[in-house]
Write a protein that holds these residues in place. Structure first.
Motif, PDB file in Angstrom:
ATOM      1  N   ARG A 142       0.843  -1.196   0.000  1.00 25.32           N
ATOM      2  CA  ARG A 142       0.000   0.000   0.000  1.00 25.32           C
ATOM      3  C   ARG A 142       0.879   1.247   0.000  1.00 25.32           C
ATOM      4  N   TRP A 143       0.659   2.068  -1.009  1.00 29.09           N
ATOM      5  CA  TRP A 143       1.479   3.252  -1.268  1.00 29.09           C
ATOM      6  C   TRP A 143       0.528   4.437  -1.414  1.00 29.09           C
ATOM      7  N   PHE A 144       0.888   5.559  -0.792  1.00 29.95           N
ATOM      8  CA  PHE A 144      -0.041   6.676  -0.706  1.00 29.95           C
ATOM      9  C   PHE A 144       0.230   7.775  -1.734  1.00 29.95           C
ATOM     10  N   GLY A 145       0.740   7.375  -2.883  1.00 33.29           N
ATOM     11  CA  GLY A 145       0.890   8.310  -3.983  1.00 33.29           C
ATOM     12  C   GLY A 145       2.242   9.003  -4.013  1.00 33.29           C
ATOM     13  N   THR A 204       9.248   5.644  -1.437  1.00 37.29           N
ATOM     14  CA  THR A 204       9.220   5.817  -2.886  1.00 37.29           C
ATOM     15  C   THR A 204       9.074   4.479  -3.613  1.00 37.29           C
ATOM     16  N   LEU A 205       8.665   4.571  -4.856  1.00 39.51           N
ATOM     17  CA  LEU A 205       8.552   3.360  -5.666  1.00 39.51           C
ATOM     18  C   LEU A 205       9.910   2.715  -5.904  1.00 39.51           C
ATOM     19  N   ASP A 206      10.967   3.511  -5.952  1.00 41.51           N
ATOM     20  CA  ASP A 206      12.315   2.947  -6.057  1.00 41.51           C
ATOM     21  C   ASP A 206      12.626   2.062  -4.851  1.00 41.51           C
ATOM     22  N   MET A 207      12.254   2.534  -3.663  1.00 43.13           N
ATOM     23  CA  MET A 207      12.476   1.749  -2.451  1.00 43.13           C
ATOM     24  C   MET A 207      11.697   0.434  -2.522  1.00 43.13           C
ATOM     25  N   LEU A 208      10.471   0.501  -2.999  1.00 45.03           N
ATOM     26  CA  LEU A 208       9.619  -0.689  -3.035  1.00 45.03           C
ATOM     27  C   LEU A 208      10.128  -1.700  -4.056  1.00 45.03           C
ATOM     28  N   ARG A 209      10.602  -1.219  -5.176  1.00 44.14           N
ATOM     29  CA  ARG A 209      11.151  -2.130  -6.187  1.00 44.14           C
ATOM     30  C   ARG A 209      12.364  -2.879  -5.633  1.00 44.14           C
ATOM     31  N   GLY A 232       0.507   2.821  11.259  1.00 46.22           N
ATOM     32  CA  GLY A 232       0.381   1.439  10.818  1.00 46.22           C
ATOM     33  C   GLY A 232       1.115   1.127   9.539  1.00 46.22           C
ATOM     34  N   TYR A 233       1.639   2.167   8.865  1.00 47.47           N
ATOM     35  CA  TYR A 233       2.229   1.962   7.542  1.00 47.47           C
ATOM     36  C   TYR A 233       3.713   2.353   7.524  1.00 47.47           C
ATOM     37  N   SER A 234       4.452   1.784   8.465  1.00 47.76           N
ATOM     38  CA  SER A 234       5.892   1.992   8.541  1.00 47.76           C
ATOM     39  C   SER A 234       6.591   1.335   7.350  1.00 47.76           C
ATOM     40  N   PHE A 235       7.844   1.717   7.118  1.00 47.34           N
ATOM     41  CA  PHE A 235       8.622   1.082   6.057  1.00 47.34           C
ATOM     42  C   PHE A 235       9.356  -0.155   6.568  1.00 47.34           C
ATOM     43  N   HIS A 236      10.210   0.001   7.556  1.00 45.73           N
ATOM     44  CA  HIS A 236      11.005  -1.132   8.009  1.00 45.73           C
ATOM     45  C   HIS A 236      10.135  -2.233   8.616  1.00 45.73           C
ATOM     46  N   GLY A 237       9.108  -1.847   9.355  1.00 44.72           N
ATOM     47  CA  GLY A 237       8.227  -2.849   9.949  1.00 44.72           C
ATOM     48  C   GLY A 237       7.514  -3.680   8.911  1.00 44.72           C
ATOM     49  N   ARG A 238       7.018  -3.031   7.861  1.00 42.62           N
ATOM     50  CA  ARG A 238       6.346  -3.774   6.798  1.00 42.62           C
ATOM     51  C   ARG A 238       7.353  -4.538   5.937  1.00 42.62           C
ATOM     52  N   MET A 239       8.561  -3.982   5.776  1.00 41.62           N
ATOM     53  CA  MET A 239       9.577  -4.701   5.010  1.00 41.62           C
ATOM     54  C   MET A 239       9.942  -6.010   5.702  1.00 41.62           C
ATOM     55  N   LEU A 240      10.086  -5.965   7.054  1.00 42.04           N
ATOM     56  CA  LEU A 240      10.341  -7.193   7.808  1.00 42.04           C
ATOM     57  C   LEU A 240       9.200  -8.183   7.604  1.00 42.04           C
ATOM     58  N   ALA A 241       7.969  -7.683   7.697  1.00 36.67           N
ATOM     59  CA  ALA A 241       6.802  -8.560   7.525  1.00 36.67           C
ATOM     60  C   ALA A 241       6.773  -9.163   6.122  1.00 36.67           C
TER      61      ALA A 241
END
Length: 393
Positions: free
Chosen positions: A6-9, A15-20, A364-373
């Motif tokens: 989930r990305w908020f625009g 960023t999308l670069d981070m997600l890729r 609820g929408y952290s980066f590192h926490g969701r990356m670990l998950a």
């Protein structure tokens, strides 16, 4: 399952670069700048879709195309708003974005009383405290008759909390329940609003006289109206379960358990009418057997949210580690990989860890926490897929 996020625009600090780079394949997002009830133009949809695709990703799921309150309580402008909703769906269909997550929760989306509940290891996560929520209802909202919804034991604890509560505590409750969650989730209340409690009470008043049967009828009416355009473009509409899956604030909640899910799927029995299987929301109800629900409704599920909760004897609950809690995500993943393996999946409500707390992420929408998950879940998916291959061979 497809690994989505989930990305908020374009304004999202993630960023999308981070997600890729962390293995995300699909994006779950919305046109957050367009006010509720307004049409999503084909131009705006294609602009977002092209931007996502420029990073080698795809717009997998719309979360969400908000259903206006007036549609939910059947206001005078309901049909006009549904007409606009249909145009937005048509434009999404033309653009090839064909999975739409939405909810039919009156006024309040997901509810938590603490957005930064401390764990022993220093991480934080979302938490629901029944006593604090009751205090909010009774003494901040001053909702008439709220006391009747709570046991004498809870009311006694509310009075004890009242004796110690500070002005900062009260403001934290308002921020947690109304402002910091609802603002980015559905836009009914914004952080810039001067008196969010008064606005919230006005929204609640719109549902005076609306019970479960009436809200169900309104949902059925909405679904019947939109199914033709969904069928035309093969759009999967998938409702999100109520979070938590119980009655709150005197409002009817109609997607809380097996019987509720069965009802809305049968009320409009169409292949485009489906479920967002949120294991976390469902697990917060002690009455729900999450793997059993996954098994029963796998074929009608269009989208999966993977998270879990720990529920305590007093009714409080906390976001659990993704491989812990009562959702039993390992078994849920096993079920979906066998029964409906192509579904988009996103990890949900990660803990705040490793500096996430300073980044200004949505609650609820952290980066590192969701990356670990995501890493944990990706490992489970790979293991389950290997199990299935070995079984077939």
């Amino acid at each position: 399952m497809e690994k989505t996020w989930r990305w908020f625009g374009k304004k999202d600090k993630i960023t999308l670069d981070m997600l890729r780079q962390i293995g995300v394949e699909g994006i779950v997002t919305a046109l957050h700048d367009i006010p509720n009830g307004e049409v999503w133009s084909l131009e705006a949809i294609n602009d977002m879709k092209s931007y996502i695709e420029s990073y080698g990703l795809r717009w997998s799921v719309v979360e969400s195309l908000p259903v206006s309150e007036s549609i939910k309580y059947a206001g005078k402008d309901r049909d006009e708003l549904i007409d606009k909703y249909i145009i937005s769906l048509e434009n999404l269909g033309k653009a090839g974005v064909t999975t739409v997550c939405y909810n039919f929760m009156p006024v309040l989306d997901w509810a938590r009383t603490d957005l930064e509940h401390k764990w022993e290891d220093g991480a934080t996560s979302l938490y629901f405290d029944k006593v604090k929520f009751a205090y909010f209802e009774i003494y901040i909202l001053e909702r008439e008759g709220a006391e009747k919804d709570y046991s004498p034991e809870i009311l006694e604890k509310v009075e004890a909390f009242k004796a110690t509560v500070t002005d900062d505590d009260k403001q934290d409750l308002v921020n947690s329940i109304i402002v910091k969650t609802q603002g980015f989730v559905n836009g009914n209340i914004k952080e810039s609003d001067n008196n969010p409690v008064a606005l919230f009470k006005q929204l609640l008043a719109l549902y005076d006289g609306i019970d479960r049967d009436q809200l169900r009828a309104n949902m059925k009416y909405f679904l019947e109206r939109i199914m033709p355009v969904c069928e035309q473009y093969n759009i999967g509409m998938c409702v999100h379960p109520d979070d938590p899956p119980c009655q709150l604030l005197g409002l009817p909640r109609i997607v809380t358990n097996e019987e509720d899910i069965e009802w809305f799927l049968n009320a409009v029995n169409h292949p485009c009418n489906g479920l967002t299987f949120c294991a976390g929301s469902l697990s917060a109800g002690i009455h729900n057997d999450v793997p059993a629900l996954a098994k029963k409704f796998a074929s009608r599920t269009k989208f999966v949210h993977l998270r879990s909760t720990n529920v305590f004897p007093d009714g409080n609950f906390i976001e659990a580690l993704h491989l812990g809690g009562r959702a039993n995500l390992i078994e849920v993943i096993r079920i979906f990989e066998k029964e409906n393996p192509a579904l988009p999946m996103r990890v949900d409500h990660g803990r705040t860890i490793l500096g996430d707390e300073d980044k200004g992420y949505n609650a609820g929408y952290s980066f590192h926490g969701r990356m670990l998950a995501l890493g944990q879940v990706e490992g489970v998916i790979a293991t389950v897929q290997d199990e299935i291959k070995k079984h077939i061979s």
